[in-house]
Enzyme design. Structure first.
Site, PDB file in Angstrom:
ATOM      1  N   GLU A  27       0.676  -1.220   0.204  1.00  0.00           N
ATOM      2  CA  GLU A  27       0.128  -0.090  -0.041  1.00  0.00           C
ATOM      3  C   GLU A  27       1.007   1.224  -0.052  1.00  0.00           C
ATOM      4  O   GLU A  27       2.026   1.268   0.555  1.00  0.00           O
ATOM      5  CB  GLU A  27      -0.796   0.018   1.094  1.00  0.00           C
ATOM      6  CG  GLU A  27      -0.261   0.057   2.363  1.00  0.00           C
ATOM      7  CD  GLU A  27      -0.502   1.000   3.370  1.00  0.00           C
ATOM      8  OE1 GLU A  27      -0.667   2.086   3.145  1.00  0.00           O
ATOM      9  OE2 GLU A  27      -0.681   0.758   4.683  1.00  0.00           O
ATOM     10  N   ASP A 142     -17.446   5.103  13.969  1.00  0.00           N
ATOM     11  CA  ASP A 142     -16.589   5.299  13.063  1.00  0.00           C
ATOM     12  C   ASP A 142     -15.971   3.849  12.805  1.00  0.00           C
ATOM     13  O   ASP A 142     -15.364   3.310  13.687  1.00  0.00           O
ATOM     14  CB  ASP A 142     -15.727   6.183  13.237  1.00  0.00           C
ATOM     15  CG  ASP A 142     -14.757   6.672  12.056  1.00  0.00           C
ATOM     16  OD1 ASP A 142     -14.929   5.837  10.869  1.00  0.00           O
ATOM     17  OD2 ASP A 142     -13.910   7.455  12.017  1.00  0.00           O
ATOM     18  N   ALA A 145     -13.340   1.462   6.310  1.00  0.00           N
ATOM     19  CA  ALA A 145     -13.620   0.722   5.183  1.00  0.00           C
ATOM     20  C   ALA A 145     -12.826  -0.437   4.926  1.00  0.00           C
ATOM     21  O   ALA A 145     -13.266  -1.264   4.111  1.00  0.00           O
ATOM     22  CB  ALA A 145     -13.612   1.837   4.107  1.00  0.00           C
ATOM     23  N   ASP A 146     -11.715  -0.537   5.617  1.00  0.00           N
ATOM     24  CA  ASP A 146     -10.974  -1.512   5.463  1.00  0.00           C
ATOM     25  C   ASP A 146     -11.706  -3.020   5.634  1.00  0.00           C
ATOM     26  O   ASP A 146     -11.521  -3.974   5.206  1.00  0.00           O
ATOM     27  CB  ASP A 146      -9.772  -1.721   6.229  1.00  0.00           C
ATOM     28  CG  ASP A 146      -8.773  -0.498   5.939  1.00  0.00           C
ATOM     29  OD1 ASP A 146      -8.972   0.371   4.801  1.00  0.00           O
ATOM     30  OD2 ASP A 146      -7.627  -0.345   6.457  1.00  0.00           O
ATOM     31  N   LYS A 163      -4.382  -0.924  14.031  1.00  0.00           N
ATOM     32  CA  LYS A 163      -3.461   0.003  14.657  1.00  0.00           C
ATOM     33  C   LYS A 163      -4.228   0.198  15.798  1.00  0.00           C
ATOM     34  O   LYS A 163      -5.084   0.083  16.431  1.00  0.00           O
ATOM     35  CB  LYS A 163      -4.105   1.417  13.829  1.00  0.00           C
ATOM     36  CG  LYS A 163      -3.413   1.399  12.135  1.00  0.00           C
ATOM     37  CD  LYS A 163      -3.890   2.989  11.559  1.00  0.00           C
ATOM     38  CE  LYS A 163      -3.029   2.929  10.413  1.00  0.00           C
ATOM     39  NZ  LYS A 163      -3.470   1.663   9.481  1.00  0.00           N
TER      40      LYS A 163
END
Length: 303
Positions: A27, A142, A145-146, A163
């Site tokens: 990425e 929240d 979208a991953d 994370k």
């Protein structure tokens, strides 16, 4: 020939895929948004060299002037490291293509483009997930979208977990809900990006490349979702969870005081974490990204 008219393969990547040789997707958000220049440009070269040294072909992915590029030349990398670029998730790709924009790709966008290119192994630092509530935050949850993309894309993602600034228990629960495969490489605990610890047990663990490849191969054939290969950060540089959690709490309080919201939250928290850790968090980020690239290349070779 590109497997999709919108995906542009670098010659080395196209040749490798045509010949059935191992390729590893990388990425580009870590380069465009994760590190400042000139560190980001150096890291891009190190990631490519690491994958090559382990026997695979590196394919960093980005949107370059509206093209979905799989494998970046020096000119494209130079564009990415200048800063102030868009960050592309999977939902953004259509508008960015139409507008001719240059952008770094998140885990979601990279996984989508890699799958379109026919690449089965992808190395990243850490995935997104369910965000923690900021102080006085009463809005909707929240969720990165991953997670949705990994729930519909058959690809192996080598990562140091999610994370550490996220709600890790909720993220692990969402991975299960979406049917995303999760397996620990040399660990029975979901890694917390900067830390090898999270207190969250994993149902599956392997301790070698051959059993890992066997599990990944089977999952990609039958599950219809991604397989998350959880590779904890190198022990020599990883941060103990008790120490890391204190920095995270300070970062969350900082975001609350400053009224940070929306897409600004994650960059703010990561910058604050690096500040409170005296630069240690970014050093761990770099080390684990390179370690994941090595494991991903070994996995691609085995597959």
């Amino acid at each position: 020939m590109s497997p999709s008219p919108l995906v542009h393969l670098a010659p080395a990547v196209a040749d490798a895929l045509a010949a059935g040789r191992p390729v590893v997707a990388l990425e580009s958000s870590i380069i465009a948004h994760g590190f400042p220049p000139p560190q980001n440009r150096a890291l891009a070269d190190e990631l490519a060299a690491t994958v090559t040294a382990a026997g695979a072909v590196p394919a960093m992915i980005a949107v370059i002037s509206g093209e979905l590029r799989v494998g970046l030349d020096a000119d494209a990398l130079d564009l990415l490291v200048r800063g102030n670029l868009a960050k592309a998730s999977a939902r953004d790709l259509g508008p960015l293509i139409a507008a001719g924009v240059t952008a770094g790709t998140t885990v979601a966008a990279t996984a989508r483009i890699a799958a379109l290119a026919g690449i089965k192994v992808f190395a990243t630092g850490g995935i997104g997930g369910v965000h923690r509530r900021l102080p006085n935050d009463s809005g909707p949850p929240d969720i990165s979208a991953d997670l949705a993309e990994l729930g519909r894309t058959t690809i192996a993602v080598v990562t140091a977990g999610a994370k550490s600034i996220l709600d890790l228990p909720a993220t692990v629960e969402m991975l299960e809900t979406l049917g995303i495969g999760v397996i620990g490489y040399g660990t029975a605990e979901f890694p917390a990006f900067h830390s090898r610890e999270s207190g969250l047990p994993l149902a599956h663990r392997v301790d070698g490349i051959a059993p890992l490849a066997a599990a990944v191969r089977a999952h990609l054939h039958v599950a219809g979702t991604a397989m998350l290969v959880c590779n904890p950060p190198p022990a020599a540089i990883a941060v103990p969870w008790a120490e890391l959690s204190g920095w995270i709490e300070a970062a969350l309080q900082s975001a609350g005081r400053e009224g940070v919201s929306g897409q600004r939250v994650t960059p703010h928290l990561l910058a604050a974490l690096n500040r409170f850790s005296g630069g240690r968090s970014q050093a761990v980020n770099r080390a684990l990204a390179l370690d994941n690239a090595t494991l991903a290349a070994k996995l691609a070779v085995a597959l």
